[in-house]
Design an enzyme around this catalytic site. Sequence first.
Site, PDB file in Angstrom:
ATOM      1  N   ILE A  69      -7.466  -5.685  -3.368  1.00 31.02           N
ATOM      2  CA  ILE A  69      -8.004  -4.777  -4.386  1.00 31.02           C
ATOM      3  C   ILE A  69      -6.835  -4.434  -5.304  1.00 31.02           C
ATOM      4  CG2 ILE A  69      -8.941  -2.494  -4.895  1.00 31.02           C
ATOM      5  CD1 ILE A  69     -10.403  -2.540  -2.290  1.00 31.02           C
ATOM      6  N   GLU A 103      -6.283  -4.430   5.881  1.00 33.26           N
ATOM      7  CA  GLU A 103      -4.930  -3.999   6.204  1.00 33.26           C
ATOM      8  C   GLU A 103      -4.343  -3.334   4.978  1.00 33.26           C
ATOM      9  OE1 GLU A 103      -5.816  -7.232   9.065  1.00 33.26           O
ATOM     10  OE2 GLU A 103      -5.784  -7.281   6.881  1.00 33.26           O
ATOM     11  N   ASN A 108       1.433   3.009   1.606  1.00 27.66           N
ATOM     12  CA  ASN A 108       0.466   3.106   0.508  1.00 27.66           C
ATOM     13  C   ASN A 108      -0.570   4.194   0.796  1.00 27.66           C
ATOM     14  OD1 ASN A 108      -1.250   2.743  -1.635  1.00 27.66           O
ATOM     15  ND2 ASN A 108      -1.385   0.518  -1.431  1.00 27.66           N
ATOM     16  N   TYR A 115      -9.618   4.646   1.085  1.00 26.79           N
ATOM     17  CA  TYR A 115     -10.375   4.072   2.203  1.00 26.79           C
ATOM     18  C   TYR A 115     -10.928   5.170   3.109  1.00 26.79           C
ATOM     19  CZ  TYR A 115      -7.773   0.015   0.496  1.00 26.79           C
ATOM     20  OH  TYR A 115      -7.223  -0.955  -0.297  1.00 26.79           O
TER      21      TYR A 115
END
Length: 155
Positions: A69, A103, A108, A115
């Site tokens: 992404i 993953e 990050n 998420y």
Amino acid sequence: MIRVMTSDDLEVVSILEKELFSLPWRYDDFKIELEQNEFAHYYVVEEDNKIVGYCGFWTLYEQAQITTIGVTKDYQGKGIATIMMNKIEEESIKAGCETCSLEVRVSNTVAQNLYKKFGYITINTRKSYYSDNHEDAFLMMKAIGGYDESNYISD
């Protein structure tokens, strides 16, 4: 607007990939995914006729795996990643996937928060997952409930 990625998009996507990631996929990596991987699904998001985001995932039987992404720096924080996450989950459910995983670098936290907003939980740590600096990755997963009883034979 979100649409299927085509080979015509690969030059722009490859440039964005280099700008966004310390371990970027190469042009040929994306080309192989589009042309040879029957499990792969890739999309781009366009604003004002330019690509501002892209995503990819695999649907493997009952499992979807998010592979990438990316959102251009100018469009980060403007809902582009949310559009892509919704598309990934929608298409994964249509494909009959029951879970979706990914993953993400331990460092990050922005991506991790996205998420988590979507209901992903950390289920494991993959030690030294990234080859550029041996950073660990969190394995995150979500149940998406794509099971369809009609796909199975009953007694």
